[in-house]
Design an enzyme around this catalytic site. Structure first.
Site, PDB file in Angstrom:
ATOM      1  N   SER A 576      -6.228 -14.194  34.993  1.00  0.00           N
ATOM      2  CA  SER A 576      -5.308 -13.427  36.219  1.00  0.00           C
ATOM      3  C   SER A 576      -4.175 -14.248  36.719  1.00  0.00           C
ATOM      4  CB  SER A 576      -6.248 -13.348  37.564  1.00  0.00           C
ATOM      5  OG  SER A 576      -5.291 -13.199  38.535  1.00  0.00           O
ATOM      6  N   TYR A 589     -11.594 -16.938  44.440  1.00  0.00           N
ATOM      7  CA  TYR A 589     -11.541 -16.137  43.179  1.00  0.00           C
ATOM      8  C   TYR A 589     -10.321 -16.725  42.516  1.00  0.00           C
ATOM      9  CZ  TYR A 589      -8.777 -12.388  40.557  1.00  0.00           C
ATOM     10  OH  TYR A 589      -8.537 -11.477  39.609  1.00  0.00           O
TER      11      TYR A 589
END
Ligand code: ZN
Length: 699
Positions: A576, A589
């Site tokens: 990501s 995250y």
């Protein structure tokens, strides 16, 4: 356990009502599909059917006789009307004046396009003259195991007479070509009462005045052959059972361990895919006393050995004292001997104008007590090769039960295998796709990105094993992919990738289904959002489990198999933008994503000496089709950015430098690039697919 074969009798599936409204070409198609739907009637891609039909000539408008005959390629079970070639019968008959004798029969093939009726683009097959010259309206040519068994007996001619009491004629072995067509014409004209002809070592021709009577005659002949063999066969088959097969789970486990190793040894020049079969017919054969001598005889029907090579490879393994390491230790030398034997066969049999020797590796691998492996350049070909060897086993069982089985003479086998017309067919095959022969494992395979990646890899010729924790979504994704890519190339298995045991079972399933793994697309993900003080240990741990431990477990297991295969490999981590750019309110995250990226670099270092590349794709805000963005994460991100949930997509688009939404297909494109040889000199790299984000620029 006793391994024997039980089969339902062959019965007519003809439906008069369905057939009533059909034209002659449609009746031919109907009959062909019925015949091709049962592997006992004809093997995959084997056999052909024809009808001679009166039609209006497109030029003159006059009625002319047209031969409709299955064209080159395809399978009777799934053929459509466009799979038939159409030729003028008067022109086919006129060709006889051009024939210059057996030594020059191959040149007749070039005349066939001149006989084409109605500009039909379907190429006529080599078997066309066989159908054309039999003086009957409807002709079936099948490769039924039971009839080939009779055709492959030492006393085939006498047996044909005895079993069929004069209803079938018999012709000695001859390579199917123009000359055989003329011989069939002679016999069918000289003996008008015949219902068909057995071709020694090859198969069956049958005929009729209507499509239905032809179909029913074909079935009746095959049924009679089956019943006669069943009633007259010596029992037990193959000299009786010599060994007990291993229990089912042990057979699969051994095959799954062996397949990547074997695949590595035979994929040096071209990636191969594997198929495992431990059905009752196979087990009966590989557990029998006569396994070695029968395997050495080779197959008989030309279709069989074109698909399976002249001989299978019998692996030295004793299921009474199963010793996997010993099996593996002996493989290199045994394979070397097989290859040398194949090259020697080529040298003994070749002619001045023979094509160059082809890949000398075996296609069929028989493992006593375990089953059969088959390897070929794609999964369907590997599976079909296995099916053909099962046909060959059935033929040997039938022939040896009543007489002595004889394989095709070596020179005849060679002349078919290296026939210039076969070589021309191979040369016409399209160039392999960029990922042909590769096996990809995609984790998180049911999600938007996972499915888009799978679709792209399949399009580029890879086989794909999908895994996901959600059984329903995975089954739906599997079904959707099969629709576009076909059943052979897609596999799926439900697994929780945070479990060490589950990940091992995924790799085992990929090995058993396809033969190993070459590409790992580690993509399973979640997302969470919370300010630091609200980040519970549970949230933190969940991110670590799935995004870090899951990626570690999948890559470690894939790495081991890639190393065993010795064919290199490529891993792509779908991470990501947040692995590079810190984002407020998502520490669990972001941290886990950063760990993923670093893990990829560490594996890139260790993988390099083995040709294993590891790269990262960083998506950002892929909302379409995402199962992560469907849930709480969207609300949380909307809240955190102080916008409405419905505006999230627009928000991220406007925030990007290029003002574009990032789609699953965009990620798939980047994954494909890094996974493929196009990126063969890239490892440890990061490719951002985020429509531009200055904070994520790598340095
Ligand atoms: Zn044939």
């Amino acid at each position: 356990m006793k391994v024997t074969q039980q089969q339902a009798p062959i019965t007519s599936l003809w439906d008069d009502q369905a057939a009533a409204a059909m034209s002659e070409p449609e009746l031919l198609l109907y009959r062909s599909n019925l015949l091709g739907s049962d592997l006992r009637i004809t093997n995959f891609g084997g056999g052909n059917t024809s009808a001679k039909v009166m039609m209006a000539d497109p030029l003159s408008g006059e009625q002319v006789e047209v031969l409709w005959v299955k064209g080159s390629g395809g399978d009777l079970g799934s053929i459509k009307l466009d799979g038939f070639s159409t030729l003028y019968m008067d022109k086919l008959n006129a060709l006889k004046g051009r024939y210059r004798g057996l030594a020059l029969e191959d040149e007749m093939v070039a005349y066939l396009p001149h006989c084409t009726f109605n500009l039909n683009p379907r190429a006529a097959s080599i078997d066309t003259p066989l159908h054309a010259y039999i003086a009957r309206k409807h002709v079936d040519h099948m490769h039924p195991d039971a009839v080939i068994a009779i055709a492959a007996c030492a006393g085939s001619q006498a047996l044909t007479q005895k079993i069929f009491e004069g209803e079938l004629g018999w012709l000695p072995w001859q390579r199917p070509g123009y000359d055989l067509g003329l011989k069939l014409e002679q016999v069918s004209k000289a003996q008008p009462n015949l219902k068909g002809i057995i071709l020694e070592g090859h198969g069956l021709f049958t005929w009729g005045d209507t499509a239905k009577s032809c179909y029913e005659t074909t079935l009746a002949i095959i049924k009679r052959a089956e019943e006669w063999l069943a009633a007259n066969s010596k029992q037990p088959s193959f000299g009786g059972q010599a060994i007990e097969p291993l229990p089912s789970e042990q057979r699969s486990a051994l095959a799954a361990r062996l397949m990547p190793l074997l695949r590595g040894k035979i994929s040096r020049d071209e990636y191969k895919l594997g198929h495992f079969d431990d059905s009752a017919a196979v087990l009966e054969f590989v557990c029998s006393r006569d396994l070695q001598p029968l395997a050495a005889l080779g197959t008989s029907c030309p279709d069989h050995f074109l698909r399976t090579k002249i001989r299978p490879f019998v692996i030295d393994f004793d299921p009474l004292q199963p010793d996997f390491d010993k099996l593996v230790a002996g493989l290199d030398q045994a394979l070397e001997e097989y290859r040398a034997g194949y090259v020697a066969y080529y040298e003994r049999c070749k002619h001045d104008n023979s094509p160059a020797v082809r890949d000398a590796n075996p296609i069929i691998y028989l493992i006593p007590g375990v089953g059969m492996l088959s390897f070929a350049k794609d999964k369907a070909t590997a599976r079909i090769a296995g099916e053909f060897y099962v046909n060959a086993i059935n033929v040997m069982r039938g022939a040896n039960g009543v007489d002595t089985y004889v394989g095709l003479p070596e020179q005849e086998a060679f002349d078919i295998e290296y026939w210039l017309l076969e070589e021309a067919k191979l040369q016409r095959m399209p160039k392999p796709k960029s990922l042909a022969g590769r096996i990809a494992l995609v984790t998180g395979g049911a999600g938007g990105i996972g499915q888009a990646v799978a679709r792209q890899l399949l399009q580029e010729g890879a086989c794909v094993m999908l895994t996901d924790i959600d059984p329903e979504a995975l089954s739906q994704a599997h079904t959707d992919l099969v629709k576009s890519a076909g059943k052979d190339s897609v596999g799926s298995i439900v697994a929780n990738i945070t479990s060490e045991e589950a990940v091992e079972s995924v790799l085992q399933a990929a090995a058993l289904r396809f033969g190993g793994v070459d590409l790992l697309i580690s993509n399973a993900g979640i997302a969470s959002s919370a300010p630091l003080e609200d980040t519970t240990l549970e949230i933190w741990q969940r991110n670590q489990d799935i995004l870090v431990t899951g990626y570690f477990l999948a890559s470690r297991a894939a790495f081991r198999i890639m190393k065993q295969q010795g064919l290199g490999g490529s891993m792509v981590f779908v991470a990501s933008k947040n692995g590079l750019v810190a984002s407020a309110g998502a520490s669990a995250y972001c941290t886990a994503k950063a760990a993923e990226i670093h893990l990829a670099r560490c594996i890139a270092l260790e993988g390099a000496p083995h040709g294993i590349r590891v790269n990262v794709v960083n998506p950002d805000a892929v909302i379409k089709g995402s199962r992560i963005w469907d849930g709480k994460w969207k609300q949380e991100r909307a809240q955190s950015n102080k916008i409405e949930a419905d505006d999230v997509e627009k928000f991220y688009r406007d925030r990007s430098m290029l003002k574009l939404s990032v789609l699953p297909e965009d990620i798939a494109e980047a994954v494909y690039f890094l996974a493929s040889d196009k990126a063969g000199k890239s490892t440890g790299n990061i490719l951002n697919v985020d429509a531009g984000n200055a904070g994520a620029f790598t340095r």
